[in-house]
Design an enzyme around this catalytic site. Structure first.
Site, PDB file in Angstrom:
ATOM      1  N   ARG A  94       0.528  -1.088   0.313  1.00 26.44           N
ATOM      2  CA  ARG A  94       0.136  -0.151   0.289  1.00 26.44           C
ATOM      3  C   ARG A  94       0.652   0.808  -0.110  1.00 26.44           C
ATOM      4  O   ARG A  94       1.744   1.295   0.954  1.00 26.44           O
ATOM      5  CB  ARG A  94      -0.877  -0.037   1.159  1.00 26.44           C
ATOM      6  N   ARG A 163      -1.979   6.490   9.775  1.00 23.73           N
ATOM      7  CA  ARG A 163      -2.141   6.095   8.394  1.00 23.73           C
ATOM      8  C   ARG A 163      -2.256   7.533   7.258  1.00 23.73           C
ATOM      9  O   ARG A 163      -1.783   8.514   7.827  1.00 23.73           O
ATOM     10  CB  ARG A 163      -3.137   5.592   8.302  1.00 23.73           C
ATOM     11  N   LYS A 226      -4.291   1.673  15.226  1.00 29.60           N
ATOM     12  CA  LYS A 226      -4.401   2.625  13.711  1.00 29.60           C
ATOM     13  C   LYS A 226      -4.846   3.863  13.815  1.00 29.60           C
ATOM     14  O   LYS A 226      -6.139   3.651  15.062  1.00 29.60           O
ATOM     15  CB  LYS A 226      -4.966   1.898  12.743  1.00 29.60           C
ATOM     16  N   LYS A 228      -6.553   7.527  11.829  1.00 31.43           N
ATOM     17  CA  LYS A 228      -6.980   8.219  10.442  1.00 31.43           C
ATOM     18  C   LYS A 228      -6.778   9.197  10.429  1.00 31.43           C
ATOM     19  O   LYS A 228      -7.771   9.886  11.807  1.00 31.43           O
ATOM     20  CB  LYS A 228      -7.583   7.743   9.777  1.00 31.43           C
ATOM     21  N   CYS A 447     -15.569  -2.568  -0.729  1.00 35.73           N
ATOM     22  CA  CYS A 447     -14.431  -3.376   0.145  1.00 35.73           C
ATOM     23  C   CYS A 447     -13.391  -4.176  -0.893  1.00 35.73           C
ATOM     24  O   CYS A 447     -14.372  -5.114  -1.870  1.00 35.73           O
ATOM     25  CB  CYS A 447     -14.004  -3.603   0.968  1.00 35.73           C
ATOM     26  N   CYS A 453      -8.160 -10.895   0.695  1.00 38.57           N
ATOM     27  CA  CYS A 453      -8.186 -10.281   2.598  1.00 38.57           C
ATOM     28  C   CYS A 453      -8.395 -11.481   2.758  1.00 38.57           C
ATOM     29  O   CYS A 453      -9.055 -11.733   2.883  1.00 38.57           O
ATOM     30  CB  CYS A 453      -9.565  -9.651   2.608  1.00 38.57           C
ATOM     31  N   CYS A 492     -17.140  -7.989   5.444  1.00 38.68           N
ATOM     32  CA  CYS A 492     -16.635  -8.444   6.991  1.00 38.68           C
ATOM     33  C   CYS A 492     -17.273  -7.075   7.475  1.00 38.68           C
ATOM     34  O   CYS A 492     -17.312  -5.917   7.016  1.00 38.68           O
ATOM     35  CB  CYS A 492     -15.614  -8.864   7.176  1.00 38.68           C
ATOM     36  N   CYS A 496     -14.856  -1.459   6.012  1.00 41.02           N
ATOM     37  CA  CYS A 496     -13.388  -0.829   5.132  1.00 41.02           C
ATOM     38  C   CYS A 496     -13.829   0.191   3.743  1.00 41.02           C
ATOM     39  O   CYS A 496     -13.301   0.857   3.184  1.00 41.02           O
ATOM     40  CB  CYS A 496     -12.160  -2.059   3.826  1.00 41.02           C
TER      41      CYS A 496
END
Ligand code: SRM
Ligand code: SF4
Length: 582
Positions: A94, A163, A226, A228, A447, A453, A492, A496
């Protein structure tokens, strides 16, 4: 008299903080500490010829801090298990691209690297960057060195750090966009962890030994989870600012960017089996002048560093810190760290959270073309050679590309005299009619999910397009095809594609089974709520068919689909994250 902002407030509750013995904290905290500042044994693991994964127990997790995830092709998992082969390992890389801006020269290199090492696929993400999928272990260094040649890296694209920083793509207001983009870059550079490990492992730079934390602000344990950040320019909430841990809403007065309203505590991730986990929308904390944006970033990130839960990772996101401490305490603590009080939030208004497609002209007379890219996947298919088409644009383009927060691509900063040429290239590659889609599809996001994934429980990117075909038919039967309804799917509940703010959302439970959510706010201002649990396509279409028919008949003037599902009683309005699972 100047108020002493340090005096009146409760002392920090340090019961969860990092000064505790490591054995009381989550295993990831010890892993970070023993990682030798994120080096681990990644170099040795890369050399291990026995496996396609990077060996060494900690290494796959540590590599996230380097922007790299170990994965295996889940389509092949069962067959390889039967044949007693190790999983078909590969890596996701990424990129760190604050605000999603890429030059044509960079695009051409990314295209080259994708063709060489990433199965000829570039994946635009929901946070305005690119991912390469299916990169083999032996190609990791070559890919990252290729990125280095165009001054792109993958530092902190994942891991317990700040991030990729998002930023509104708003071609129609380009000088303002440029200023906000400058601020987004400044925030990203400022929050970027010092990470010598990356330079040594991937770029081959010499080791400079030190026992001091290389990253003085975060220390050797970095953040609890994380974090953001996003900057948005009203009236388009394209970055879904309320879903960011820390958001900055640009405030423009008399044509000048005067500063930002600060939002705190947004986040999407949840787990179906853990009702104590929930999505949460950020709260507006106050206003800071433009020149204080970095100080505000430090104050908020520092607060999460000190107060975030380092015992239970499922409770470690900043949204839980905000709810546990309470907004008043958070505001006071941010002000104490800033050394001055936040001003009252300034007025602003959002009208949508989608992208504006097609050509727009900015105040300086330059043109910008936003192209619909279904679920962000840029590949060559039989029906559409998107990778080739965008490469051809990059070959003649003199402006920039901007990845949007909705997985689309803007060909930006086109001088008027080049517009016809760009358009001709788009036409020659069949891209000019890509935007001629239903409003539902143009407002859809999925996503990645299967097959890469590791957390996916159901299809998403590969399935949403065909489900949208069927929902389009329902909408057309009810003369609703012109309605811009936001629809998002994830494989899930991690969220995302930011599903919990969509008007219609599905999150995967098992193969072919989803939770159906309704009632999100059209401009990302309200969470949705579960309407059906663990159901298949038939039940989803049946429910949407009935609701759409009533919406067509009973909606008020300008009433959005999400608002209608609440007014008509299909779901109750969600008032706060804590209310989400009730
Ligand atoms: Fe995400 C984990 C893909 C945006 C919440 N996300 C993952 C991983 C890395 C799976 C893993 O941990 O093994 C996925 C890789 C799949 C693959 O094969 O590519 C993954 N997330 C993505 C992307 C590529 C989805 C996309 O289709 O574009 C997005 C990359 C963004 C980027 O450029 O950085 C992506 N992820 C998001 C967002 C949306 C956002 O940030 O705006 C969210 C919800 C917001 C939030 O963070 O609350 C999100 N991803 C998660 C979570 C749940 C976090 C939580 O608080 O519980 C996980 C799982 C985790 O962290 O444990 C996760
Ligand atoms: Fe994977 Fe779940 Fe994120 Fe989709 S939402 S990419 S399935 S972690």
């Amino acid at each position: 008299m100047t108020k002493d902002w340090t005096r009146d407030w409760p002392q920090p509750d340090r019961s969860r903080d990092i000064s505790q013995p490591l054995e009381n904290l989550s295993p990831d905290e010890s892993m970070k500490v023993r990682s030798n500042q994120l080096r681990g044994t990644i170099n040795e693991g890369l050399l291990d010829a026995i496996t396609g994964m990077v060996s060494g127990d900690d290494n796959p997790k540590l590599m996230k801090f380097h922007g790299i995830y170990g994965q295996d092709d889940r389509d092949l998992r069962d067959e390889r298990r039967r044949r007693k082969l190790e999983p078909a390992y590969s890596f996701l890389i990424r990129l760190r691209l604050p605000g999603g801006v890429v030059t044509p020269a960079q695009w051409l290199k990314l295209d080259e690297l994708a063709r060489l090492y990433g199965s000829s696929s570039l994946r635009a993400t929901t946070r305005q960057t690119f991912q390469f999928h299916w990169v083999l272990k032996n190609d990791l260094k070559a890919t990252i060195r290729g990125l280095h040649e165009i001054l792109v890296d993958t530092i902190a694209a994942c891991g317990d750090v700040v991030r990729g920083v998002m930023c509104s793509v708003n071609p129609a207001l380009s000088s303002l966009h440029a200023k906000v983009y400058d601020d987004a870059r400044a925030v990203s550079d400022h929050a970027l962890p010092n990470m010598r490990a990356y330079h040594e492992i991937w770029w081959g730079e010499e080791r400079v030994a030190t026992s001091e934390p290389e990253e003085p602000f975060l220390g050797k344990q970095y953040l609890p989870r994380k974090f953001k950040i996003g900057l948005v320019v009203p009236p388009h909430n394209d970055i879904d600012v309320y879903t960011q841990d820390l958001g900055f809403v640009a405030i423009v007065e008399n044509g000048e960017l005067v500063g930002y309203n600060v939002t705190v505590g947004g986040g999407m991730g949840r787990t179906d089996s853990a009702p104590e986990t929930y999505p949460r929308l950020g709260d507006v904390l106050g206003f800071v002048p433009r020149e204080k944006i970095l100080a505000a970033t430090d104050a908020v990130v520092g607060l999460q560093r000190d107060y975030g839960d380092r015992k239970a990772r499922a409770h470690a996101r900043f949204k839980y810190t905000v709810d546990d401490l309470g907004l008043d305490f958070v505001r006071a603590e941010v002000e104490r760290r800033l050394g001055f009080p936040l001003e009252a939030p300034r007025p602003f208004e959002f009208v949508s959270n989608g992208d504006a497609y097609g050509w727009t002209k900015d105040e300086a007379g330059r043109w910008h073309y936003t192209l619909f890219v279904e679920n962000g996947r840029i590949v060559n298919r039989e029906s559409l050679k998107l990778l080739d088409g965008l490469r051809a644009v990059a070959e003649i383009h003199e402006g920039t590309f901007r990845l949007t927060p909705n997985q689309n691509v803007t060909i930006a900063d086109v001088p008027a005299k080049r517009k016809a040429k760009i358009e001709a290239v788009l036409k020659a590659h069949g891209l000019l009619d890509r935007n001629a889609q239903s409003m539902l599809r143009l407002n859809s996001m999925a996503c990645v999910a299967l097959p890469t994934c590791g957390l996916a429980m159901a299809e998403s990117e590969r399935y949403l397009p065909t489900l949208v075909d069927k929902i389009e038919k329902i909408l057309a039967d009810n003369s609703l095809e012109a309605e811009p309804i936001t629809i998002r799917m994830t494989g899930c509940p991690n969220g995302c594609a930011r599903p919990y703010v969509a008007e219609i959302a599905m999150t995967g439970r098992a193969p072919g089974k989803y939770n159906l959510y309704l009632g999100g706010g059209f401009h990302g201002q309200r969470l949705n709520r579960m309407y059906l649990e663990n159901v298949g396509e038939e039940a989803i279409l049946d429910a949407l068919g009935k609701i759409a028919a009533r919406y067509a008949r009973e909606r008020g003037p300008g009433e959005r689909f999400g608002d209608f599902t609440i007014r008509a009683g299909y779901v109750r309005e969600v008032l706060s994250g804590r209310d989400f699972n009730l």
